[in-house]
Scaffold this active site. Sequence first.
Site, PDB file in Angstrom:
ATOM      1  N   HIS A 123       0.799  -1.307  -0.117  1.00  0.00           N
ATOM      2  CA  HIS A 123      -0.100   0.050   0.138  1.00  0.00           C
ATOM      3  C   HIS A 123       0.956   1.176  -0.042  1.00  0.00           C
ATOM      4  O   HIS A 123       0.914   1.943   0.833  1.00  0.00           O
ATOM      5  CB  HIS A 123      -0.877   0.009   1.052  1.00  0.00           C
ATOM      6  CG  HIS A 123      -1.931  -0.978   0.938  1.00  0.00           C
ATOM      7  ND1 HIS A 123      -1.995  -2.334   1.656  1.00  0.00           N
ATOM      8  CD2 HIS A 123      -3.078  -0.908   0.212  1.00  0.00           C
ATOM      9  CE1 HIS A 123      -2.984  -2.895   1.191  1.00  0.00           C
ATOM     10  NE2 HIS A 123      -3.819  -2.248   0.467  1.00  0.00           N
ATOM     11  N   PHE A 183       2.899   4.342  -2.844  1.00  0.00           N
ATOM     12  CA  PHE A 183       2.575   5.371  -3.896  1.00  0.00           C
ATOM     13  C   PHE A 183       2.411   4.538  -5.151  1.00  0.00           C
ATOM     14  O   PHE A 183       1.326   4.986  -6.087  1.00  0.00           O
ATOM     15  CB  PHE A 183       3.550   6.684  -3.915  1.00  0.00           C
ATOM     16  CG  PHE A 183       3.089   7.463  -4.964  1.00  0.00           C
ATOM     17  CD1 PHE A 183       1.992   8.489  -4.982  1.00  0.00           C
ATOM     18  CD2 PHE A 183       4.164   7.672  -5.965  1.00  0.00           C
ATOM     19  CE1 PHE A 183       1.861   9.223  -5.890  1.00  0.00           C
ATOM     20  CE2 PHE A 183       3.845   8.480  -7.009  1.00  0.00           C
ATOM     21  CZ  PHE A 183       2.813   9.215  -7.292  1.00  0.00           C
ATOM     22  N   HIS A 207      -7.244   7.312  -2.518  1.00  0.00           N
ATOM     23  CA  HIS A 207      -7.988   6.075  -1.795  1.00  0.00           C
ATOM     24  C   HIS A 207      -7.131   5.117  -0.719  1.00  0.00           C
ATOM     25  O   HIS A 207      -7.768   4.502   0.105  1.00  0.00           O
ATOM     26  CB  HIS A 207      -8.432   5.019  -2.748  1.00  0.00           C
ATOM     27  CG  HIS A 207      -7.569   3.902  -3.212  1.00  0.00           C
ATOM     28  ND1 HIS A 207      -6.490   4.141  -4.181  1.00  0.00           N
ATOM     29  CD2 HIS A 207      -7.519   2.623  -2.918  1.00  0.00           C
ATOM     30  CE1 HIS A 207      -5.998   3.104  -4.305  1.00  0.00           C
ATOM     31  NE2 HIS A 207      -6.304   2.076  -3.450  1.00  0.00           N
ATOM     32  N   ASP A 208      -5.962   5.435  -0.584  1.00  0.00           N
ATOM     33  CA  ASP A 208      -5.155   4.789   0.269  1.00  0.00           C
ATOM     34  C   ASP A 208      -4.216   5.738   1.005  1.00  0.00           C
ATOM     35  O   ASP A 208      -3.285   4.953   1.835  1.00  0.00           O
ATOM     36  CB  ASP A 208      -4.290   3.397  -0.259  1.00  0.00           C
ATOM     37  CG  ASP A 208      -5.371   2.250  -0.345  1.00  0.00           C
ATOM     38  OD1 ASP A 208      -6.147   2.100   0.553  1.00  0.00           O
ATOM     39  OD2 ASP A 208      -4.908   1.380  -1.292  1.00  0.00           O
TER      40      ASP A 208
HETATM   41 ZN   LIG Z   1      -5.953   0.216  -2.623  1.00  0.00          ZN
END
Ligand SMILES: [Zn+2]
Length: 335
Positions: A64, A66, A104-105
Site C-alpha cells: 500500500h 505510492f 484512496h489509500d
Molecule cells: Zn488500494
Amino acid sequence: VCETVEALRHPTFDVWQWEPNEMLSCLEHMYNDLDLVKGFNMNPITLKRWLLCIHDNYQVNPFHNFRHCFCVTQMMYSMICLCSLQEIFTQVDILILMTAAVCHDLQHPGYNNTYQINARTELAVRYNDISPLENHHCAVAFQIFSQPDCNIFSTFDPEAFKQIRQGINTLILATDMARHGEILDSFKHKVDSFDFSDEEHVTCLKMVLIKCCDISNEVRPMEVAEPWVDCLLEEYFMQSDREKAESLPVAPFMDREKVTKPTAQIGFIKFVLIPMFETVMKLFPQIEEVMIQPLRESRDRYEELKQIDDAMNEVRHICLCLIVFFEDTSASCYV
Ligand SMILES: [Zn+2]
Ligand SMILES: *[C@@H]1O[C@H](CO)[C@@H](O)[C@H](O)[C@H]1NC(C)=O
C-alpha cells in the site's frame, strides 16, 4: 514520450519502470488529457503541488504505497478510455473517479482493518471500528484539500465542492473489502435494467469501478502483475507476524507457514475478480478481451503452478518416507 503517453491508456502499461517523479508527471498528464485542468479552470501549479503532497502522504509499505496509488489511478484512466466513460458520465463524475483513485489509500499503515480493530489502535478507536482505514484515507485527502496551495477545487463554488467531497468520500469508503458482497449485490440488482440517468445507479457503478481498479493487478500482463503478489504477501506476513507477537487472531491466508503465491491468487481471481468484472462486462462488453481474458489466463497459470507445487510436495513426502524407512532398516541391521 509520445509512446509512453499512448501506452498509459492501456492496462498493459508497465508500472514498474518509473520513478516517483515520472509517475507524478503521468498523473498530471491524465488530468490534462481528460480535460479536467482546463475544463475546471484548475491552476496547473496547484495540481503539481497537490500531487507532490499526495506522494508524500503515501507510506513506504511493501504494497500500500505510492506505486499502488499510481496503478489504481492508471487503471481508472484506462477504463475511462476503454469504456468511453466521458460519453456517459459528467466531467464532475470523471473528476470524482480520478481523484478518489489518487486518494484512496492515503497514509495506509500496512496493517488492515481487522488488525486495527483487534489491536484497538488509535484509528479503530477514532472511527468506532467502522472502516477505520478508509475513513482515515478520506480525512487525509480533505486535510490536504484544506491547504489553499494544494486545493485543486478552489475554483468550485461551495455547492459543487460539497458534491465532489461527497462523491469522493463515497468512492473511497466503497474500497473497504468488508463491503464487497454488499456493493456487488447492489450493482447486480441494477445492472440488467441499468439507467444512466438514475443517480443511485450511477453512484453504484462508480463504486464498482473504483473497486475494480483497486484490485486490478491481475488484469495486467503476468510480468507486471506477479511482483505485486510478492509485495502483498510481504505486507500480509508483516501483519501476521505482528498478530502472533501480540497474541491476536491470524488469518491462514496471511500466515507465512501456510500461504503460497498460487493459493493466494487462485481463489481471489475465481471468486472475487472474475465475477465482479463479468458483471461490469454486462454494461461494457469491451472489457472482456482487454481485462477479463488476462484474468482467465492468470487463473489458469496459477492453477498450473499449484499443480507443480503439489507434485513437488508429493515427491518431498515420498523422499521423507524413504529416509525414515532406510534409517530404521539400517538401525535394525545393527541389532
Ligand atoms: Zn488500494
Ligand atoms: C485482515 O486481516 C485479518 C487477520 O487479522 C483477516 O482475517 C482479514 O481477512 C483481512 N482482511 C482483508 C480484507 O484482507
